[in-house]
Design an enzyme around this catalytic site. Structure first.
Site, PDB file in Angstrom:
ATOM      1  N   ASP A 118       0.870  -1.179   0.000  1.00  0.00           N
ATOM      2  CA  ASP A 118       0.000   0.000   0.000  1.00  0.00           C
ATOM      3  C   ASP A 118       0.909   1.232   0.000  1.00  0.00           C
ATOM      4  OD1 ASP A 118      -2.255   1.671   0.363  1.00  0.00           O
ATOM      5  OD2 ASP A 118      -1.833   1.746   2.501  1.00  0.00           O
ATOM      6  N   ASP A 121      -8.796  -0.029   2.328  1.00  0.00           N
ATOM      7  CA  ASP A 121      -8.782   0.491   0.955  1.00  0.00           C
ATOM      8  C   ASP A 121     -10.075   0.140   0.223  1.00  0.00           C
ATOM      9  OD1 ASP A 121      -6.379   1.574   1.376  1.00  0.00           O
ATOM     10  OD2 ASP A 121      -5.309   0.549  -0.230  1.00  0.00           O
ATOM     11  N   THR A 169      -2.994   5.246  -3.903  1.00  0.00           N
ATOM     12  CA  THR A 169      -1.918   5.996  -3.239  1.00  0.00           C
ATOM     13  C   THR A 169      -0.578   5.794  -3.945  1.00  0.00           C
ATOM     14  OG1 THR A 169      -1.821   4.135  -1.721  1.00  0.00           O
ATOM     15  CG2 THR A 169      -2.900   6.104  -0.945  1.00  0.00           C
ATOM     16  N   THR A 170      -0.399   4.599  -4.546  1.00  0.00           N
ATOM     17  CA  THR A 170       0.840   4.365  -5.306  1.00  0.00           C
ATOM     18  C   THR A 170       0.769   5.116  -6.627  1.00  0.00           C
ATOM     19  OG1 THR A 170       0.718   2.142  -4.382  1.00  0.00           O
ATOM     20  CG2 THR A 170       2.432   2.544  -5.972  1.00  0.00           C
TER      21      THR A 170
END
Length: 528
Positions: free
Chosen positions: A61, A396, A94-95
Site C-alpha cells: 500500500d 482500501d 496511493t501508489t
C-alpha cells in the site's frame, strides 16, 4: 567598451544555484516515486519495512510504505504528504498518485534543461490537469448503489493488487455490505468510515473474516466471583462512573484510632456499593459496560462480587473513544452519574455472550433493538503480518466503496484511462501555440507511466504493450487496457476491472498540484 545602453543588457545573472536546488528537489522526489513504483498493480512487488523497534511490516500500500520511510529531503517529504492526502480523499490509488507525480517531475527536468521557465510549465500543467479531469469524467459510467455487483467489482479490483488478493472474493462483498449498512438515509451521499469498526483477532485464516451485525468487544467478560458470561434479553447500561468506594478530591488522610472505626468505614464502603448496585438492578439492567477510569478503579473486587451475585454481566475497561460508537450502535445513552441511571437510557439486545475466538475470547452482542447504522468486521489471520495487511486492504476496499457513494461513477482500470487521457491531451497540444504546447505534450507523455509500469511489473514488454495500447485507443477503443492476468491487451470492462472515477481524478489533480509546488521552489533556506 559598451556604452551605458549596452551595459544594462549585458548584465550577468547567476541562476546556477536556483537551478541546482530545483534539480535537487526534483531528483529527490523522483527517487521516492521510483521506490514505490515497483509495487503498482496486481503483479506489483511487496515491500518489507523494518522499523527501528524491530517491528516488521509487509505491505504494498503506497501510503503505508511512504509513511514508514524516513525521508529527510524537504521536497521528497511532499510526496509522502501527497500519498497521505490521496489516502484521505480517495483511500485507494496511493501508489498511482506518487508514480504520476514522479513521471511529471521527470518531464519537468527535460523542459527545464531546454530552458523553459518554471512558471510557464506550472501554468500549462494546471491547464492540462483540468483538461485531463474533463476527459476522465467523459469516459465515466454512471453506477447505482442498488447495483451491488458493480460495487463488488470495484472493491475486488482494489483488493487484487494487495497481498491478500486471493481472498478478494470474500473481502469485497464484505466491504460493500459494510458500507451500504452504514449509509445514513438522511445524507445518502455520505459515509463515515468511523461507523465501521474493524477488529483484528489472531488465529484462523483470512477466510474466517466475518461481518457481525451488532457489537464486538475484544475483551473477556469479568470472571471474578463467577459472574454470568451469557445473558439473553439483555438490557445494556453504558456507564461512565465508577462502582467503587468514593475518594476525596484533595490529598488527605483519615487517621483511625481503633477497630470499630475501621469496621464502620468498611461497612460504609459496602453499603455505598450495594446501594449503587441496587439502583442499577432496579432498572432491570443485566449487562454493564464500564468505561476505563484514570482516577481510580472503575470496579473493585467487592463491587464485582456483588454484581456477580446480582447476575449482571460486566465488561470492564471500555475505551473512551469507543463510547460514541457503542452508544450509536446500541441506541443507548452513556450514563455519567448513578442518579441518572434510568431504564430509558439502556440499550436492548437479544443476546450478549462470551465466545472463544482464536487464542482469546470476545464478547458478542447480537439482535440489538433499533440498532444504529453501524457495522463491525472481525478480521482473522494466521499471523500478525497477514492480519495487519488484511486490515489495510480492507480499509482500501471500504474507501473505494465510499468514493462510489460520494461520486457515483465508475471508470475502467488497467491503464486504459491514462492512455486515453494521454492521447486526447496529445491531440489538444497540437492546437496550442508556443511553449504551452510543449508542456502539455510533456504532461501527456508522463501519464503513459501508469500502463508502462503495469506492464513492466507484470513481466511483459512495456514498449510493445504501450504502443499497442495507443494503437487501439487511436481506433476509438476507449476501454482497452492491459489485462495483467492474461498478459495481453483486452477490453478491461469485460474483465470487470473497474475503479471509482474519484480515485483517478483526484490522483491526477493532486499529483499536478504537488509537482507545481515543487517547481515553484527555487531556494531552500534553513532556519535555526
Amino acid at each position: 567598451m559598451p556604452g551605458p545602453a549596452g551595459s544594462k543588457t549585458e548584465k550577468y545573472v547567476d541562476t546556477k544555484r536556483r537551478d541546482d536546488i530545483r534539480q535537487g528537489n526534483i531528483v529527490a522526489a523522483k527517487a521516492v516515486a521510483d521506490a514505490v513504483r515497483t509495487s503498482l498493480g496486481p503483479k506489483g512487488m511487496d515491500k518489507m519495512l523494518s522499523t527501528a523497534s524491530g517491528e516488521v511490516i509487509i505491505t504494498n500500500d503506497g501510503a503505508t510504505i511512504l509513511n514508514k520511510m524516513e525521508v529527510t529531503q524537504p521536497a521528497a517529504k511532499m510526496l509522502v504528504e501527497l500519498s497521505k492526502s490521496q489516502d484521505i480523499v480517495a483511500g485507494d490509488g496511493t501508489t498511482t498518485v506518487v508514480v504520476i507525480a514522479g513521471a511529471l517531475l521527470k518531464q519537468c527536468l527535460g523542459l527545464l534543461n531546454k530552458g523553459v521557465h518554471p512558471t510557464v510549465i506550472s501554468d500549462a500543467f494546471h491547464k492540462a490537469s483540468l483538461k485531463a479531469v474533463d476527459v476522465l469524467t467523459s469516459m465515466a459510467i454512471p453506477v447505482e448503489l442498488s447495483d451491488r455487483e458493480a460495487l463488488v467489482k470495484s472493491a475486488s479490483t482494489s483488493l487484487n493488487s494487495k497481498v491478500v488478493s486471493q481472498y478478494s472474493s470474500l473481502l469485497a462483498p464484505l466491504a460493500v455490505d459494510a458500507v451500504l449498512n452504514a449509509i445514513d438515509q438522511t445524507r445518502p451521499d455520505f459515509v463515515d468510515l468511523r461507523d465501521i469498526k474493524v477488529i483484528k483477532k489472531l488465529g484462523g485464516t483470512v477466510d474466517d473474516t466475518e461481518m457481525i451485525k451488532g457489537l464486538v468487544f475484544d475483551k473477556k467478560a469479568s470472571h471474578t466471583a463467577g459472574g454470568p458470561t451469557r445473558v439473553e434479553n439483555a438490557k445494556i447500561g453504558l456507564i461512565q462512573f465508577q462502582i467503587s468506594p468514593p475518594k476525596t478530591d484533595i490529598e488527605q488522610n483519615v487517621i483511625i484510632s481503633d477497630y470499630t472505626q475501621m469496621d464502620r468505614i468498611l461497612k460504609e464502603e459496602r453499603n455505598h456499593i450495594l446501594g449503587m448496585i441496587k439502583k442499577i438492578r432496579a432498572t432491570g439492567c443485566n449487562v454493564l459496560l464500564v468505561q476505563k477510569s484514570i482516577l481510580r478503579d472503575a470496579v473493585t473486587d467487592l463491587s464485582l462480587h456483588y454484581l456477580a451475585k446480582a447476575k449482571i454481566l460486566v465488561v470492564r475497561d471500555v475505551e473512551r473513544e469507543d463510547i460514541e460508537f457503542i452508544s450509536k450502535t446500541l441506541n443507548c445513552l452513556p450514563i455519567a452519574n448513578i442518579e441518572h441511571f434510568r431504564a430509558e437510557k439502556l440499550g436492548q439486545a437479544d443476546l450478549v455472550e462470551e465466545v472463544p475466538v482464536g487464542d482469546g475470547r470476545i464478547i458478542k452482542v447480537t439482535g440489538i433493538k433499533n440498532q444504529g447504522k453501524t457495522t463491525t468486521i472481525l478480521v482473522r489471520g494466521s499471523n500478525q503480518l497477514v492480519l495487519e495487511e488484511a486490515e489495510r486492504s480492507l480499509h482500501d476496499a471500504l474507501c473505494v466503496i465510499r468514493c462510489l457513494v460520494n461520486k457515483r461513477f465508475l471508470i475502467a482500470g488497467g491503464g486504459a484511462p491514462e492512455i486515453e487521457v494521454s492521447r486526447q491531451l496529445g491531440a489538444w497540444a497540437k492546437t496550442l501555440q508556443g511553449m504551452e504546447s510543449y508542456c502539455v505534450r510533456a504532461f501527456a507523455e508522463a501519464l503513459e507511466v501508469i500502463p508502462f509500469t503495469l506492464a513492466e511489473n507484470a513481466g511483459l514488454n512495456p514498449i510493445v504493450i504501450v504502443t499497442e495500447l495507443r494503437n487501439h485507443h487511436a481506433n476509438g477503443e476507449v476501454n482497452t487496457g492491459i489485462n495483467v492476468r492474461k498478459g495481453q491487451i483486452t477490453n478491461i470492462l469485460e474483465e470487470n476491472v473497474v475503479q471509482p472515477l474519484l480515485v483517478s481524478t483526484s490522483a491526477v489533480s493532486l499529483a499536478t498540484e504537488c509537482v507545481r509546488m515543487i517547481l515553484k521552489i527555487d531556494d531552500i533556506v534553513v532556519v535555526r
